[in-house]
Scaffold this active site. Structure first.
Site, PDB file in Angstrom:
ATOM      1  N   ARG A   1       0.850  -1.190   0.000  1.00  0.00           N
ATOM      2  CA  ARG A   1       0.000   0.000   0.000  1.00  0.00           C
ATOM      3  C   ARG A   1       0.882   1.235   0.000  1.00  0.00           C
ATOM      4  O   ARG A   1       2.092   1.138   0.174  1.00  0.00           O
ATOM      5  CB  ARG A   1      -0.953  -0.018   1.212  1.00  0.00           C
ATOM      6  CG  ARG A   1      -0.230  -0.478   2.454  1.00  0.00           C
ATOM      7  CD  ARG A   1      -0.421   0.262   3.698  1.00  0.00           C
ATOM      8  NE  ARG A   1      -0.372   1.681   3.588  1.00  0.00           N
ATOM      9  CZ  ARG A   1       0.734   2.390   3.672  1.00  0.00           C
ATOM     10  NH1 ARG A   1       1.917   1.834   3.858  1.00  0.00           N
ATOM     11  NH2 ARG A   1       0.702   3.709   3.577  1.00  0.00           N
ATOM     12  N   GLY A   2       0.234   2.409  -0.150  1.00  0.00           N
ATOM     13  CA  GLY A   2       0.991   3.644  -0.312  1.00  0.00           C
ATOM     14  C   GLY A   2       1.160   3.866  -1.809  1.00  0.00           C
ATOM     15  O   GLY A   2       1.545   2.924  -2.534  1.00  0.00           O
ATOM     16  N   ALA A   3       0.848   5.089  -2.271  1.00  0.00           N
ATOM     17  CA  ALA A   3       0.741   5.324  -3.715  1.00  0.00           C
ATOM     18  C   ALA A   3       1.957   4.849  -4.529  1.00  0.00           C
ATOM     19  O   ALA A   3       1.804   4.061  -5.474  1.00  0.00           O
ATOM     20  CB  ALA A   3       0.429   6.800  -3.965  1.00  0.00           C
TER      21      ALA A   3
ATOM     22  N   ARG B   1      -7.148  -0.588  -7.004  1.00  0.00           N
ATOM     23  CA  ARG B   1      -7.477   0.543  -6.112  1.00  0.00           C
ATOM     24  C   ARG B   1      -7.622   1.792  -6.986  1.00  0.00           C
ATOM     25  O   ARG B   1      -6.788   2.031  -7.859  1.00  0.00           O
ATOM     26  CB  ARG B   1      -6.384   0.744  -5.051  1.00  0.00           C
ATOM     27  CG  ARG B   1      -6.317  -0.419  -4.057  1.00  0.00           C
ATOM     28  CD  ARG B   1      -5.487  -0.075  -2.848  1.00  0.00           C
ATOM     29  NE  ARG B   1      -6.178   0.808  -1.924  1.00  0.00           N
ATOM     30  CZ  ARG B   1      -5.589   1.421  -0.890  1.00  0.00           C
ATOM     31  NH1 ARG B   1      -4.289   1.268  -0.692  1.00  0.00           N
ATOM     32  NH2 ARG B   1      -6.279   2.184  -0.083  1.00  0.00           N
TER      33      ARG B   1
ATOM     34  N   ASP C   1      -1.981  10.702  -2.597  1.00  0.00           N
ATOM     35  CA  ASP C   1      -2.308   9.627  -3.534  1.00  0.00           C
ATOM     36  C   ASP C   1      -2.584  10.146  -4.936  1.00  0.00           C
ATOM     37  O   ASP C   1      -2.435   9.427  -5.920  1.00  0.00           O
ATOM     38  CB  ASP C   1      -3.513   8.830  -3.034  1.00  0.00           C
ATOM     39  CG  ASP C   1      -3.083   7.945  -1.883  1.00  0.00           C
ATOM     40  OD1 ASP C   1      -2.963   8.459  -0.761  1.00  0.00           O
ATOM     41  OD2 ASP C   1      -2.814   6.759  -2.123  1.00  0.00           O
TER      42      ASP C   1
ATOM     43  N   ASN D   1      -5.373  12.410  -0.014  1.00  0.00           N
ATOM     44  CA  ASN D   1      -4.517  11.567   0.844  1.00  0.00           C
ATOM     45  C   ASN D   1      -5.419  10.851   1.838  1.00  0.00           C
ATOM     46  O   ASN D   1      -6.648  11.054   1.848  1.00  0.00           O
ATOM     47  CB  ASN D   1      -3.454  12.428   1.555  1.00  0.00           C
ATOM     48  CG  ASN D   1      -2.390  11.577   2.233  1.00  0.00           C
ATOM     49  OD1 ASN D   1      -1.870  10.631   1.636  1.00  0.00           O
ATOM     50  ND2 ASN D   1      -2.086  11.854   3.487  1.00  0.00           N
ATOM     51  N   LYS D   2      -4.836  10.029   2.677  1.00  0.00           N
ATOM     52  CA  LYS D   2      -5.594   9.213   3.633  1.00  0.00           C
ATOM     53  C   LYS D   2      -6.643  10.033   4.381  1.00  0.00           C
ATOM     54  O   LYS D   2      -6.372  11.162   4.791  1.00  0.00           O
ATOM     55  CB  LYS D   2      -4.604   8.575   4.614  1.00  0.00           C
ATOM     56  CG  LYS D   2      -5.192   7.699   5.691  1.00  0.00           C
ATOM     57  CD  LYS D   2      -6.109   6.631   5.174  1.00  0.00           C
ATOM     58  CE  LYS D   2      -5.448   5.718   4.168  1.00  0.00           C
ATOM     59  NZ  LYS D   2      -6.413   4.845   3.453  1.00  0.00           N
TER      60      LYS D   2
HETATM   61  O1  MRU Z   1      -4.735   3.253   1.995  1.00  0.00           O
HETATM   62  P1  MRU Z   1      -3.243   3.454   1.968  1.00  0.00           P
HETATM   63  O2  MRU Z   1      -2.564   2.930   3.174  1.00  0.00           O
HETATM   64  O3  MRU Z   1      -2.647   2.948   0.681  1.00  0.00           O
HETATM   65  O4  MRU Z   1      -3.077   5.034   1.976  1.00  0.00           O
HETATM   66  C1  MRU Z   1      -1.780   5.556   1.860  1.00  0.00           C
HETATM   67  C2  MRU Z   1      -1.724   7.034   1.986  1.00  0.00           C
HETATM   68  O5  MRU Z   1      -2.714   7.708   2.114  1.00  0.00           O
HETATM   69  C3  MRU Z   1      -0.358   7.653   1.857  1.00  0.00           C
HETATM   70  O6  MRU Z   1      -0.283   8.812   2.619  1.00  0.00           O
HETATM   71  C4  MRU Z   1      -0.101   8.020   0.393  1.00  0.00           C
HETATM   72  O7  MRU Z   1      -0.329   6.910  -0.435  1.00  0.00           O
HETATM   73  C5  MRU Z   1       1.259   8.511   0.164  1.00  0.00           C
HETATM   74  S1  MRU Z   1       2.449   7.237   0.314  1.00  0.00           S
HETATM   75  C6  MRU Z   1       3.981   7.860  -0.013  1.00  0.00           C
END
Ligand code: MRU
Length: 364
Positions: free
Chosen positions: A62-64, A106, A254, A264-265
């Protein structure tokens, strides 16, 4: 640092030791299973499409930027099983179908489609007289994306480290660290670089309900690196700001629209409002691959809706009565006006975003 996403070679070496003469051997996408952190550090090795899609959907990776790298390496892993000694239509058609299915895993992080499109375009450009197989070219491109991401994060870290001063309190949300990228992270990269330079600071890590990426992942990776980290519940952010303990809010993204609105989250928007009220600068760190200039503003960013059970339960404990409905958007969009600047691989970009973010457009 962490090998969050890598290519598993038959002898167990990772992408760091990758060299040209290893291309062509069979291999798999290798990821840390983030659902099991912080209690267990374990890896998954995958080359089946359904298993890779499932790993992305359930946030094992996970994470963009990490999603983009995993999708590219996953595409290469799945496609290595197709026959393709020379450029051929059957391979291209199977590859396209595989990429289209991976792209559905996603919706919010644009890095996913960005990485897949880049891989597909590379294959479509291969000359019929190429002496390399399409499988090898695809793997090379996926590894290029990973290697580039590691470099982009490092550059973001160097630019962002200018903002970190001794004794500072920095609040972050979710996980935008090594686990969310090829390495180093985006929002956490400036912290790693400042730490390497001997700067002492404290990180307030929001727990980040419902899936606790801040508590489980950010606190884990920062503590592991020897950086002072204080885990707080999401509803404590206003209080620590009021107490004067936070001088900087630093988060990832994201997807960022052309005007600077940034997804973002879930919870990031609220933090940005709090930071503005307390006159604390709020920065977003992201590489060029997270910018989506096809969108004028954040209203068109697709927001992933996730399973109600993520809110209904915390671990094995039921937290919401069965009779009550649940709303579970995984992301929110912070309006550009609340963002003090973007820490990017091109440096720190400030208002007016519409004009200044254009330096990202022609990166590759
Ligand atoms: O749902 P996730 O855990 O994939 O969400 C991740 C985030 O919101 C991060 O802040 C974002 O992807 C940036 S990661 C460098």
């Amino acid at each position: 640092m962490l090998d969050t996403v890598s290519w598993e070679l038959p002898d167990g070496t990772s992408v760091r030791e990758y060299s040209d003469n290893l291309v062509g051997q069979s291999g798999k996408l290798r990821i840390i299973d983030q659902t099991r952190l912080p209690s267990t550090l374990t890896y998954l090795e995958l080359d089946e499409l359904d298993a890779i899609i499932d790993a992305i959907k359930r946030l094992a990776v996970r994470g963009a930027p990490a999603i983009g790298c995993a999708a590219a390496l996953g595409l290469a892993a799945v496609c290595r099983r197709f026959p393709a000694d020379t450029p051929n239509d059957a391979f291209i058609s199977q590859m396209r179908t595989t990429a289209d299915r991976l792209a559905t895993a996603r919706p919010t992080a644009v890095n996913l489609t960005w990485a897949l499109n880049r891989c597909v375009k590379t294959i479509l450009k291969v000359s019929p007289s190429s002496t390399k197989t399409l499988r090898d070219i695809l793997l090379e491109e996926a590894l290029n994306i990973l290697a580039e991401d590691i470099q982009l994060c490092r550059t973001i870290g160097q630019h962002g480290a200018e903002l970190i001063t001794p004794g500072m309190g920095i609040l972050t949300h979710c996980n935008a660290g090594a686990l969310a990228t090829g390495d180093y992270g985006t929002a956490l990269a400036p912290l790693y670089v400042a730490h390497e330079h001997g700067v002492k600071f404290t990180v307030f890590s929001d727990e980040t309900r419902p899936l606790l990426q801040g508590a489980r992942l950010t606190a884990w990776e920062l503590a592991r690196a020897g950086i002072e980290v204080l885990s707080i519940c999401d509803n404590m952010a206003a209080q620590v700001m009021k107490e004067g303990r936070v001088q900087l809010v630093l988060v990832g993204a994201d997807r960022i629209a052309a005007n600077g609105d940034a997804a973002n989250k879930i919870g990031t928007y609220g933090l940005a409002v709090l930071a503005s009220f307390h006159r604390i600068p709020c920065y977003i760190a992201a590489p060029y691959s997270t910018f989506d200039f096809s969108l004028d503003n954040g209203s068109a960013i697709p927001i992933e809706q996730r399973d109600a059970n993520e809110i209904r339960r915390c671990g094995n404990i039921q937290t919401v009565p069965d009779q009550a409905a649940v709303y579970n958007p995984a992301f929110d969009v912070t309006p550009a006006d609340l963002i003090s600047g973007f820490i990017t691989n091109k440096g720190i970009i400030r208002q007016p975003y519409q004009q200044n973010l254009k330096s990202m457009v022609n990166h590759v």
